[in-house]
Design a protein around this motif. Sequence first.
Motif, PDB file in Angstrom:
ATOM      1  N   UNK A 224       0.808  -1.208   0.000  1.00 49.48           N
ATOM      2  CA  UNK A 224       0.000   0.000   0.000  1.00 49.48           C
ATOM      3  C   UNK A 224       0.848   1.268   0.000  1.00 49.48           C
ATOM      4  N   UNK A 225       1.935   1.267   0.769  1.00 46.11           N
ATOM      5  CA  UNK A 225       2.706   2.506   0.876  1.00 46.11           C
ATOM      6  C   UNK A 225       3.430   2.851  -0.403  1.00 46.11           C
ATOM      7  N   UNK A 226       3.633   1.921  -1.342  1.00 51.02           N
ATOM      8  CA  UNK A 226       4.235   2.293  -2.617  1.00 51.02           C
ATOM      9  C   UNK A 226       3.180   2.654  -3.638  1.00 51.02           C
ATOM     10  N   UNK A 227       1.949   2.239  -3.443  1.00 54.40           N
ATOM     11  CA  UNK A 227       0.895   2.584  -4.382  1.00 54.40           C
ATOM     12  C   UNK A 227       0.414   4.011  -4.194  1.00 54.40           C
ATOM     13  N   UNK A 228       0.489   4.528  -3.014  1.00 54.46           N
ATOM     14  CA  UNK A 228       0.044   5.896  -2.755  1.00 54.46           C
ATOM     15  C   UNK A 228       1.261   6.799  -2.962  1.00 54.46           C
TER      16      UNK A 228
ATOM     17  N   UNK B 168      -6.392  14.842   0.412  1.00 55.53           N
ATOM     18  CA  UNK B 168      -7.094  14.693   1.691  1.00 55.53           C
ATOM     19  C   UNK B 168      -6.383  13.694   2.596  1.00 55.53           C
ATOM     20  N   UNK B 169      -6.011  12.558   2.027  1.00 57.82           N
ATOM     21  CA  UNK B 169      -5.306  11.538   2.817  1.00 57.82           C
ATOM     22  C   UNK B 169      -3.970  12.065   3.328  1.00 57.82           C
ATOM     23  N   UNK B 170      -3.255  12.750   2.469  1.00 58.86           N
ATOM     24  CA  UNK B 170      -1.956  13.274   2.869  1.00 58.86           C
ATOM     25  C   UNK B 170      -2.097  14.271   4.011  1.00 58.86           C
ATOM     26  N   UNK B 171      -3.062  15.163   3.910  1.00 54.79           N
ATOM     27  CA  UNK B 171      -3.227  16.151   4.981  1.00 54.79           C
ATOM     28  C   UNK B 171      -3.624  15.507   6.296  1.00 54.79           C
ATOM     29  N   UNK B 172      -4.504  14.517   6.239  1.00 50.01           N
ATOM     30  CA  UNK B 172      -4.930  13.824   7.454  1.00 50.01           C
ATOM     31  C   UNK B 172      -3.764  13.061   8.074  1.00 50.01           C
ATOM     32  N   UNK B 173      -2.989  12.372   7.241  1.00 50.28           N
ATOM     33  CA  UNK B 173      -1.879  11.558   7.764  1.00 50.28           C
ATOM     34  C   UNK B 173      -0.728  12.416   8.274  1.00 50.28           C
ATOM     35  N   UNK B 174      -0.522  13.577   7.692  1.00 52.32           N
ATOM     36  CA  UNK B 174       0.533  14.459   8.201  1.00 52.32           C
ATOM     37  C   UNK B 174       0.173  15.021   9.581  1.00 52.32           C
TER      38      UNK B 174
END
Length: 163
Positions: free
Chosen positions: A81-85, A155-161
Amino acid sequence: MEKIQFSELLLQNATFLKTQALKFTRNAQDADDLQQETLCKALEYRDNYKNGIDLRPWLYVIMRNIFINIYRRKKKSFQPLYTQIENLQLANRLDKSYYIDTYSGTISSQIDKLPDKFKTPFLLHMEGYKYAEIASLLDEPMGTIKSRIFFARQLLQSVLERS
């Protein structure tokens, strides 16, 4: 033909191989690897080379076949998953085991929280569907699909940061 003579012929064609490798890979490091792999294969199968025949086409075919095999292997290989995103730079900053333990549940839960109009195209893209395929499946314009996948990543990036 002796191994030394054949090696000299290969070295004379090294620039040709480098140029061809760059055309295939479009990356200097990958081109070096492809060139070296081609030289190794040529040495390994030098008995198949018929003396007097132009060496360049023979080397080109070897290089092309190696490139195709590498491409096929990469395409079939499992990507976590971490290489697909791609846009989530988090994977580069964290140790893989720590990332998997800590963030895999977070990512899954955050993907589930995305609005359906973003979540559906994003999940289809993660499964390997092309933009055009997703657009036809969802009966939406391809530009809309691309922007929804982009916004889902943002959205995912902002939430995960923040977490």
